[in-house]
Design a protein around this motif. Structure first.
Motif, PDB file in Angstrom:
ATOM      1  N   ILE A   1      40.281  54.427  54.315  1.00 53.93           N
ATOM      2  CA  ILE A   1      40.412  52.993  54.571  1.00 53.93           C
ATOM      3  C   ILE A   1      41.061  52.327  53.364  1.00 53.93           C
ATOM      4  N   SER A   2      41.533  51.098  53.556  1.00 58.28           N
ATOM      5  CA  SER A   2      42.211  50.361  52.489  1.00 58.28           C
ATOM      6  C   SER A   2      41.215  49.875  51.444  1.00 58.28           C
ATOM      7  N   SER A   3      41.744  49.502  50.276  1.00 53.94           N
ATOM      8  CA  SER A   3      40.887  48.997  49.208  1.00 53.94           C
ATOM      9  C   SER A   3      40.210  47.688  49.612  1.00 53.94           C
ATOM     10  N   PHE A   4      40.899  46.879  50.438  1.00 51.62           N
ATOM     11  CA  PHE A   4      40.295  45.635  50.912  1.00 51.62           C
ATOM     12  C   PHE A   4      39.084  45.928  51.796  1.00 51.62           C
ATOM     13  N   GLY A  26      33.092  36.854  41.708  1.00 53.38           N
ATOM     14  CA  GLY A  26      33.536  37.393  40.430  1.00 53.38           C
ATOM     15  C   GLY A  26      34.609  38.467  40.550  1.00 53.38           C
ATOM     16  N   PRO A  27      34.330  39.596  41.236  1.00 66.01           N
ATOM     17  CA  PRO A  27      35.339  40.671  41.325  1.00 66.01           C
ATOM     18  C   PRO A  27      36.656  40.255  41.966  1.00 66.01           C
ATOM     19  N   PRO A  28      36.661  39.571  43.139  1.00 64.34           N
ATOM     20  CA  PRO A  28      37.969  39.221  43.711  1.00 64.34           C
ATOM     21  C   PRO A  28      38.774  38.244  42.850  1.00 64.34           C
ATOM     22  N   LEU A  29      38.098  37.279  42.207  1.00 71.26           N
ATOM     23  CA  LEU A  29      38.833  36.336  41.368  1.00 71.26           C
ATOM     24  C   LEU A  29      39.408  37.031  40.133  1.00 71.26           C
ATOM     25  N   PHE A  30      38.630  37.908  39.515  1.00 70.93           N
ATOM     26  CA  PHE A  30      39.154  38.640  38.360  1.00 70.93           C
ATOM     27  C   PHE A  30      40.268  39.597  38.776  1.00 70.93           C
ATOM     28  N   ALA A  31      40.183  40.152  39.995  1.00 67.76           N
ATOM     29  CA  ALA A  31      41.266  41.005  40.499  1.00 67.76           C
ATOM     30  C   ALA A  31      42.554  40.188  40.624  1.00 67.76           C
ATOM     31  N   ILE A  63      29.413  50.473  43.224  1.00 69.51           N
ATOM     32  CA  ILE A  63      30.653  50.044  42.560  1.00 69.51           C
ATOM     33  C   ILE A  63      31.469  51.220  42.005  1.00 69.51           C
ATOM     34  N   PRO A  64      30.872  52.156  41.237  1.00 66.25           N
ATOM     35  CA  PRO A  64      31.693  53.275  40.760  1.00 66.25           C
ATOM     36  C   PRO A  64      32.074  54.260  41.860  1.00 66.25           C
ATOM     37  N   VAL A  65      31.454  54.149  43.033  1.00 66.78           N
ATOM     38  CA  VAL A  65      31.686  55.096  44.124  1.00 66.78           C
ATOM     39  C   VAL A  65      32.728  54.576  45.113  1.00 66.78           C
ATOM     40  N   LEU A  66      33.113  53.303  45.006  1.00 67.49           N
ATOM     41  CA  LEU A  66      34.009  52.693  45.992  1.00 67.49           C
ATOM     42  C   LEU A  66      35.331  53.449  46.180  1.00 67.49           C
ATOM     43  N   PRO A  67      36.004  53.886  45.106  1.00 67.69           N
ATOM     44  CA  PRO A  67      37.243  54.650  45.331  1.00 67.69           C
ATOM     45  C   PRO A  67      37.006  55.925  46.150  1.00 67.69           C
ATOM     46  N   THR A  68      35.894  56.612  45.893  1.00 65.98           N
ATOM     47  CA  THR A  68      35.569  57.823  46.642  1.00 65.98           C
ATOM     48  C   THR A  68      35.297  57.510  48.107  1.00 65.98           C
ATOM     49  N   ILE A  69      34.567  56.416  48.369  1.00 59.69           N
ATOM     50  CA  ILE A  69      34.287  56.008  49.747  1.00 59.69           C
ATOM     51  C   ILE A  69      35.594  55.720  50.478  1.00 59.69           C
ATOM     52  N   GLY A  70      36.525  55.037  49.807  1.00 58.01           N
ATOM     53  CA  GLY A  70      37.818  54.733  50.415  1.00 58.01           C
ATOM     54  C   GLY A  70      38.578  55.986  50.811  1.00 58.01           C
ATOM     55  N   LEU A  75      34.901  45.055  51.141  1.00 56.92           N
ATOM     56  CA  LEU A  75      34.015  44.340  52.067  1.00 56.92           C
ATOM     57  C   LEU A  75      32.604  44.917  52.066  1.00 56.92           C
ATOM     58  N   LEU A  76      32.450  46.181  51.689  1.00 57.99           N
ATOM     59  CA  LEU A  76      31.119  46.781  51.630  1.00 57.99           C
ATOM     60  C   LEU A  76      30.252  46.101  50.572  1.00 57.99           C
TER      61      LEU A  76
END
Length: 406
Positions: free
Chosen positions: A42-45, A361-366, A30-37, A49-50
């Motif tokens: 790739i897009s945030s969407f 949880g995450p997509p609904l809160f987003a 989760i804290p690494v997702l922006p770095t992976i993107g 998906l990961l």
């Protein structure tokens, strides 16, 4: 007798490594997702998906794994599942390291991890119920399992941020190592009790499940819903807090991981204490669930009025305490209230509902974050209040679990 108890204690601790490892395998990304993107361009969407593919695949495969574990045993399902999960992590790490267009291979690796997670962590709950005949021991054991699960969530944001600061794809490679350690512990330190009955064919099994849900459906459906709701609130709020810390306070990396760990630490410690308190007393289980949900409702509602960082963190710490009181009690209800021969299957449905909460949880809160802050949290506080009313309506305990669902 002491030797037997010592063996079971080591077996329980070894089983606790499974949810710990599975939680690390998902949450430390989760804290690494922006770095992976950024690294994969790739897009945030696509990045999201990961996480989503892991949970969605697990939701589908958990009931299958539960059914198989009721018929062949728990360990023969858990160990191969850990191997599959480890292979998935290794595939994702190698793709990130060696391939130019690695995203789709990483996604397949995450899919394999989700399949492995379905047959590993959810099967631990009924395994604890099989190991111990005394309901007090079962409740304490489930408290330890829930604590290990939550402790993994505490470590995940910190551990993931530390590993990614060295090499961005290192979290993928760390997961197979964790799986290997857990496989070793389960293989050599956990003794499998004999199956309660000979395996039944699918038709008879489905009839027995239908009978259980017809007889026990009222309280089972409530426990399923509340368990999923707790995970939805937990992961949704963590996602919200992670975004809030970066956007409003420019806090990221290891600092953000440490801050995210505080409400999870509250959940972890409360889970352990709850498991020891409730014992085999269903009245305590119900009131711990109600008290935890009431605290969760109040703390969520408080956040709706204030966006000050310290107020939010204090309220979310209290929310962690509330969820930590509710989850082990729900685990005990669904594990101790079902006969051994159907325990794996029924608890698998319960764990599927928990994974549904993790996934949505995450997509609904987003989505909610694009709207009004007050209604984001006040609306979810009302959802928790609804859960409290459902517990009062659907769960009618006796003093001993063994007397309740006859």
């Amino acid at each position: 007798m002491i030797v037997g108890k010592t063996k079971k204690t080591w077996g329980l601790l070894s089983l606790a490594s499974v949810p710990l490892v599975m939680t690390l395998g998902n949450s430390m990304l989760i804290p690494v997702l922006p770095t992976i993107g950024k690294q994969l361009q790739i897009s945030s969407f696509m990045v999201s998906l990961l996480i989503t593919v892991y949970s969605v695949v697990a939701i589908v495969f958990i009931p299958i794994a539960g059914y198989i574990s009721d018929h062949v045993g728990r360990k023969p399902v858990i160990v191969p599942s850990l191997i599959i999960a480890g292979i998935g992590g290794l595939m994702a790490g190698l793709a990130a390291w060696k391939m130019d267009n690695a995203y789709w291979v990483i996604l397949i690796g995450r899919l394999l991890q989700g399949i492995g997670a379905a047959g590993a962590s959810p099967i631990v709950m009924p395994f604890v119920g099989d190991l111990f005949k005394n309901n007090q021991d079962v409740s304490e054991g489930l408290g330890i399992i829930e604590t290990a699960n939550t402790f993994g969530k505490v470590l995940s944001p910190i551990f993931g941020a530390v590993l990614a600061s060295i090499i961005w794809y290192l979290p993928f490679f760390s997961f197979p190592i964790f799986c290997f350690v857990s496989i070793f512990l389960v293989l050599f330190l956990v003794e499998s009790p004999p199956l309660a009955k000979k395996p039944t064919n699918l038709t008879r099994f489905l009839k027995s499940m239908k009978k259980i849900f017809k007889r026990e459906g009222r309280w089972l459906y409530v426990v399923f819903f509340v368990g999923g709701m707790c995970m939805y609130i937990l992961f949704g709020v963590l996602f919200y807090l992670s975004s809030f810390l970066e956007e409003a306070h420019h806090i990221d990396g290891i600092r953000k991981g440490v801050i995210l760990a505080f409400p999870l630490m509250a959940l972890c410690l409360t889970s352990y204490g709850t498991g020891r308190i409730i014992g085999q007393d269903q009245i305590k289980m119900k009131w711990m669930t109600v008290a935890g949900l009431c605290l969760l409702a109040v703390s969520t509602f408080v956040v709706s009025f204030n966006k000050e960082l310290y107020v939010m963190l204090t309220a979310l710490f209290a929310a962690g305490v509330g969820i930590g009181a509710a989850l082990p009690s729900l685990d005990a209800f669904v594990t101790e209230g079902i006969p051994m021969e159907q325990r794996g299957s029924v608890t698998s449905f319960y764990n599927s509902m928990r994974f549904v909460g993790v996934a949505i949880g995450p997509p609904l809160f987003a989505l909610f974050m694009k709207g009004n802050h007050f209604w984001t949290f006040a609306g979810n506080a009302l959802l928790v209040v609804l859960s409290v009313l459902l517990v009062f309506w659907g769960v009618r305990p006796h003093k001993k679990v063994s007397q309740t669902w006859q």
